[in-house]
Enzyme design. Sequence first.
Site, PDB file in Angstrom:
ATOM      1  N   ARG A  66       0.832  -1.133  -0.092  1.00  0.00           N
ATOM      2  CA  ARG A  66       0.039   0.053   0.080  1.00  0.00           C
ATOM      3  C   ARG A  66       0.920   1.471   0.008  1.00  0.00           C
ATOM      4  O   ARG A  66       0.692   2.172  -0.528  1.00  0.00           O
ATOM      5  CB  ARG A  66      -0.861   0.028   1.193  1.00  0.00           C
ATOM      6  CG  ARG A  66      -2.235   1.094   1.183  1.00  0.00           C
ATOM      7  CD  ARG A  66      -3.022   0.686   2.514  1.00  0.00           C
ATOM      8  NE  ARG A  66      -3.700  -0.487   2.540  1.00  0.00           N
ATOM      9  CZ  ARG A  66      -4.770  -0.564   1.749  1.00  0.00           C
ATOM     10  NH1 ARG A  66      -5.311   0.248   0.661  1.00  0.00           N
ATOM     11  NH2 ARG A  66      -5.650  -1.730   2.043  1.00  0.00           N
ATOM     12  N   HIS A 110     -19.578   9.779   0.071  1.00  0.00           N
ATOM     13  CA  HIS A 110     -19.816   8.572   0.680  1.00  0.00           C
ATOM     14  C   HIS A 110     -21.258   8.509   0.811  1.00  0.00           C
ATOM     15  O   HIS A 110     -22.149   9.663   1.044  1.00  0.00           O
ATOM     16  CB  HIS A 110     -19.323   8.392   2.164  1.00  0.00           C
ATOM     17  CG  HIS A 110     -19.482   7.277   2.831  1.00  0.00           C
ATOM     18  ND1 HIS A 110     -18.753   6.101   2.587  1.00  0.00           N
ATOM     19  CD2 HIS A 110     -20.649   6.801   3.563  1.00  0.00           C
ATOM     20  CE1 HIS A 110     -19.350   5.043   3.108  1.00  0.00           C
ATOM     21  NE2 HIS A 110     -20.314   5.507   3.990  1.00  0.00           N
ATOM     22  N   GLU A 144      -9.012   8.524   9.585  1.00  0.00           N
ATOM     23  CA  GLU A 144      -9.905   7.863   9.935  1.00  0.00           C
ATOM     24  C   GLU A 144     -11.017   7.459   8.758  1.00  0.00           C
ATOM     25  O   GLU A 144     -11.586   8.355   8.240  1.00  0.00           O
ATOM     26  CB  GLU A 144     -10.915   8.463  10.879  1.00  0.00           C
ATOM     27  CG  GLU A 144     -12.010   7.467  11.783  1.00  0.00           C
ATOM     28  CD  GLU A 144     -12.891   8.099  12.310  1.00  0.00           C
ATOM     29  OE1 GLU A 144     -14.073   7.477  12.634  1.00  0.00           O
ATOM     30  OE2 GLU A 144     -12.850   9.070  12.752  1.00  0.00           O
TER      31      GLU A 144
HETATM   32  C1  GAR Z   1     -20.615   6.503  -5.324  1.00  0.00           C
HETATM   33  O1  GAR Z   1     -22.149   6.309  -4.442  1.00  0.00           O
HETATM   34  C2  GAR Z   1     -19.714   7.050  -3.962  1.00  0.00           C
HETATM   35  O2  GAR Z   1     -20.649   7.563  -2.847  1.00  0.00           O
HETATM   36  C3  GAR Z   1     -19.450   5.593  -3.481  1.00  0.00           C
HETATM   37  O3  GAR Z   1     -19.106   5.081  -4.741  1.00  0.00           O
HETATM   38  C4  GAR Z   1     -19.952   5.460  -5.655  1.00  0.00           C
HETATM   39  C5  GAR Z   1     -19.173   5.708  -6.863  1.00  0.00           C
HETATM   40  O4  GAR Z   1     -20.001   6.011  -7.861  1.00  0.00           O
HETATM   41  N1  GAR Z   1     -18.256   5.905  -2.612  1.00  0.00           N
HETATM   42  C6  GAR Z   1     -17.866   5.274  -1.612  1.00  0.00           C
HETATM   43  O5  GAR Z   1     -18.603   4.331  -1.118  1.00  0.00           O
HETATM   44  C7  GAR Z   1     -16.859   5.535  -0.910  1.00  0.00           C
HETATM   45  N2  GAR Z   1     -16.648   4.931   0.306  1.00  0.00           N
HETATM   46  P1  GAR Z   1     -19.650   6.846  -9.332  1.00  0.00           P
HETATM   47  O6  GAR Z   1     -18.186   6.084  -9.905  1.00  0.00           O
HETATM   48  O7  GAR Z   1     -20.800   6.591 -10.358  1.00  0.00           O
HETATM   49  O8  GAR Z   1     -19.230   8.129  -9.225  1.00  0.00           O
END
Ligand code: GAR
Length: 215
Positions: A66, A110, A144
């Site tokens: 990472r 999120h 976090e």
């Molecule tokens: C979105 O719903 C975003 O909130 C989520 O991934 C999706 C990406 O959609 N992110 C997370 O869950 C981060 N913890 P997209 O590629 O169509 O923008």
Amino acid sequence: MAKRIVVLISGSGSNLQAIIDAVDAGRIDGRISAVLSNRPDVFGLERAEKAGITTEVLDHKAFDSRDSFDAALMERIDSYQPDLLVLAGFMRILTPEFVRHYQGRMFNIHPSLLPKYKGLHTHQRALEAGDSEHGCTVHFVTEELDGGPLAVQGTVSIEPDDTEESLQQKVHKVEHQIYPLAVEWFCADRLQWSEQGVTLDGSPLPASGYRYQPN
Ligand code: GAR
């Protein structure tokens, strides 16, 4: 001066698209310098190319740790000297060094009303909990996971016939409204995270961030 924005994606990039559209419409005083993906062949890269934006793929599988991936990613990002780093569906846990380097100038979105439902399967968890309200949050990123100070939240109501899919669609629609808004405000120097916490036009926001009324 127009801000330089770098966007990180891992997938379909619909939030990226919403930000591209807001830049093209002249709403955001900035330009997207580059879109970087940790996965090859994702649709978000096509969206960026179609908009004439430089793309790069940095496949995390090609790195043995990472730390080494994040160091390489930082180097690529910094070559664009971004004012703002936007995580738009970037599904990687970041090292503390990475997060500290962009502190105060890195947003994530999120799909929940944080601090509720950090991590995955947020729609399913909101349904199982019997919540009447759900939504999404743009926040500044800290060490976090899904835990940084909240900037903007948008809510949707949960109806009795909602499923994980229907909820996901509703939340996505609101994400596409609040993410461009947060980027617009940041680029206009209106939205900041400082010693006073998150401020909008110099006034501290509540801990839940600015509450956006979806249209
Ligand atoms: C979105 O719903 C975003 O909130 C989520 O991934 C999706 C990406 O959609 N992110 C997370 O869950 C981060 N913890 P997209 O590629 O169509 O923008």
